[in-house]
Write a protein that holds these residues in place. Structure first.
Motif, mmCIF file in Angstrom:
data_model
loop_
_atom_site.group_PDB
_atom_site.id
_atom_site.type_symbol
_atom_site.label_atom_id
_atom_site.label_comp_id
_atom_site.label_asym_id
_atom_site.label_seq_id
_atom_site.Cartn_x
_atom_site.Cartn_y
_atom_site.Cartn_z
ATOM 1 N N PHE A 2 0.856 -1.184 0.000
ATOM 2 C CA PHE A 2 0.000 0.000 0.000
ATOM 3 C C PHE A 2 0.895 1.239 0.000
ATOM 4 C CE2 PHE A 2 -2.992 -3.154 1.360
ATOM 5 C CZ PHE A 2 -4.231 -2.685 0.963
ATOM 6 N N THR A 50 0.984 5.747 -0.413
ATOM 7 C CA THR A 50 0.282 7.021 -0.387
ATOM 8 C C THR A 50 1.143 8.046 -1.091
ATOM 9 O OG1 THR A 50 -0.705 6.472 1.763
ATOM 10 C CG2 THR A 50 -0.793 8.775 1.070
ATOM 11 N N GLY A 73 -3.673 3.602 -1.824
ATOM 12 C CA GLY A 73 -4.214 2.367 -2.365
ATOM 13 C C GLY A 73 -3.154 1.292 -2.446
ATOM 14 N N ARG A 74 -3.579 0.135 -2.948
ATOM 15 C CA ARG A 74 -2.690 -1.017 -3.078
ATOM 16 C C ARG A 74 -2.124 -1.082 -4.490
ATOM 17 N NH1 ARG A 74 -3.583 -6.361 -4.634
ATOM 18 N NH2 ARG A 74 -5.800 -5.879 -4.862
ATOM 19 N N THR A 101 -7.590 1.957 -5.311
ATOM 20 C CA THR A 101 -7.892 2.846 -4.198
ATOM 21 C C THR A 101 -8.892 2.209 -3.240
ATOM 22 O OG1 THR A 101 -9.611 3.939 -5.523
ATOM 23 C CG2 THR A 101 -7.400 4.884 -5.592
ATOM 24 N N THR A 104 3.339 1.262 2.712
ATOM 25 C CA THR A 104 2.889 0.323 3.733
ATOM 26 C C THR A 104 3.134 -1.070 3.198
ATOM 27 O OG1 THR A 104 1.173 1.874 4.446
ATOM 28 C CG2 THR A 104 0.948 -0.413 5.151
ATOM 29 N N SER A 125 3.542 -5.090 2.492
ATOM 30 C CA SER A 125 2.622 -6.216 2.611
ATOM 31 C C SER A 125 2.978 -7.150 3.763
ATOM 32 C CB SER A 125 2.620 -7.026 1.300
ATOM 33 O OG SER A 125 3.931 -7.450 0.975
ATOM 34 N N LYS A 147 -4.016 -6.849 3.904
ATOM 35 C CA LYS A 147 -5.152 -6.719 2.998
ATOM 36 C C LYS A 147 -6.389 -6.179 3.706
ATOM 37 C CE LYS A 147 -3.627 -10.462 -0.043
ATOM 38 N NZ LYS A 147 -3.968 -11.781 -0.643
#
Length: 235
Positions: free
Chosen positions: A113, A115, A121-122, A135, A156, A158, A218
């Motif tokens: 993830f 920003t 979003g991923r 998003t 961010t 996984s 997730k």
């Protein structure tokens, strides 16, 4: 001019044309087989085939029996190509170089993830020219790689991240009791290694922050909501 003189002049042109036509179709077949499911496959295929056609066209022109005019034609081709590349390829090449840079740094990969510029979003696809992000509302946002290379972004991973929630409570509530309730809320939200920070001491209240490790990245969006709900229930 007899037949042999004509054939000796036209033969290089015919052979050059046949060679690049064959090369074009061979390259097309190979790219169709190798590029399935790959990022930017359409762009890379188009660029490669365009280069084959361009080089083939130039080779055919240069193989024509132009005599003394061949130098003038060569100079004209060089000027036209320089102008076209200089005017139209700045963004194209910039995104490609930025994509190579991002892949070399390996600061994020599909599944992480990120920003950037208030877009969260991923990462679903990381291509040579763009990066695709899914998003919060499951829409796909395409960001040029130059945007990621020229702006700060937060990743961010996984592998997991810490999520947090803050509350402001009065001095009449014992600190230990608050910390105990916040730790229970973090465990109820399926967070690991929870801990509480005292953020600030105001005139009428104290700000507390509960932090916890989320392994299943997730579910980061629902996990924050679940943590907030658990904090409400415990308090």
């Amino acid at each position: 001019m007899n037949v042999f003189d004509f054939l000796s002049k036209i033969l290089p042109v015919v052979l050059t044309t046949m060679f690049f036509v064959a090369l074009y179709y061979v390259a097309k077949i190979i790219l169709d087989r190798q590029a399935r499911g790959k990022s930017d496959k359409g762009i890379i295929k188009s660029v490669f085939l365009f280069l084959v056609v361009l080089i083939g066209a130039i080779s055919v022109i240069l193989s024509l029996p132009l005599g003394d005019q061949k130098d003038d034609v060569t100079s004209l081709i060089g000027i036209v190509l320089s102008a076209v590349l200089g005017l139209s390829s700045t963004t194209f090449i910039g995104n490609a170089l930025a994509g190579i840079l991002l892949r070399s740094l390996k600061s994020f990969k599909p599944g992480d993830f990120i920003t950037v510029n208030e877009v969260f979003g991923r990462v679903t696809e990381q291509g040579l020219f763009h990066t695709e992000i899914q998003t919060v509302d499951r829409d796909l946002t395409t960001l040029p790689n130059m945007t990621l290379a020229t702006n700060a972004y937060k990743v961010t991973r996984s592998s997991g991240t810490f999520i947090k929630a803050e509350v402001s409570l009065g001095y009449d509530v014992p600190r230990k009791k608050i910390e105990e309730a916040l730790l229970k809320a973090a465990k109820a939200a399926a967070l690991t290694d929870p801990f509480v920070h005292v953020i600030s001491l105001g005139d009428f209240s104290v700000v507390y922050r509960i932090n916890g490790m989320l392994s299943d990245i997730k579910s980061i969006l629902s996990a924050r909501s679940k943590l907030f709900a658990s904090v409400l229930d415990e308090l």
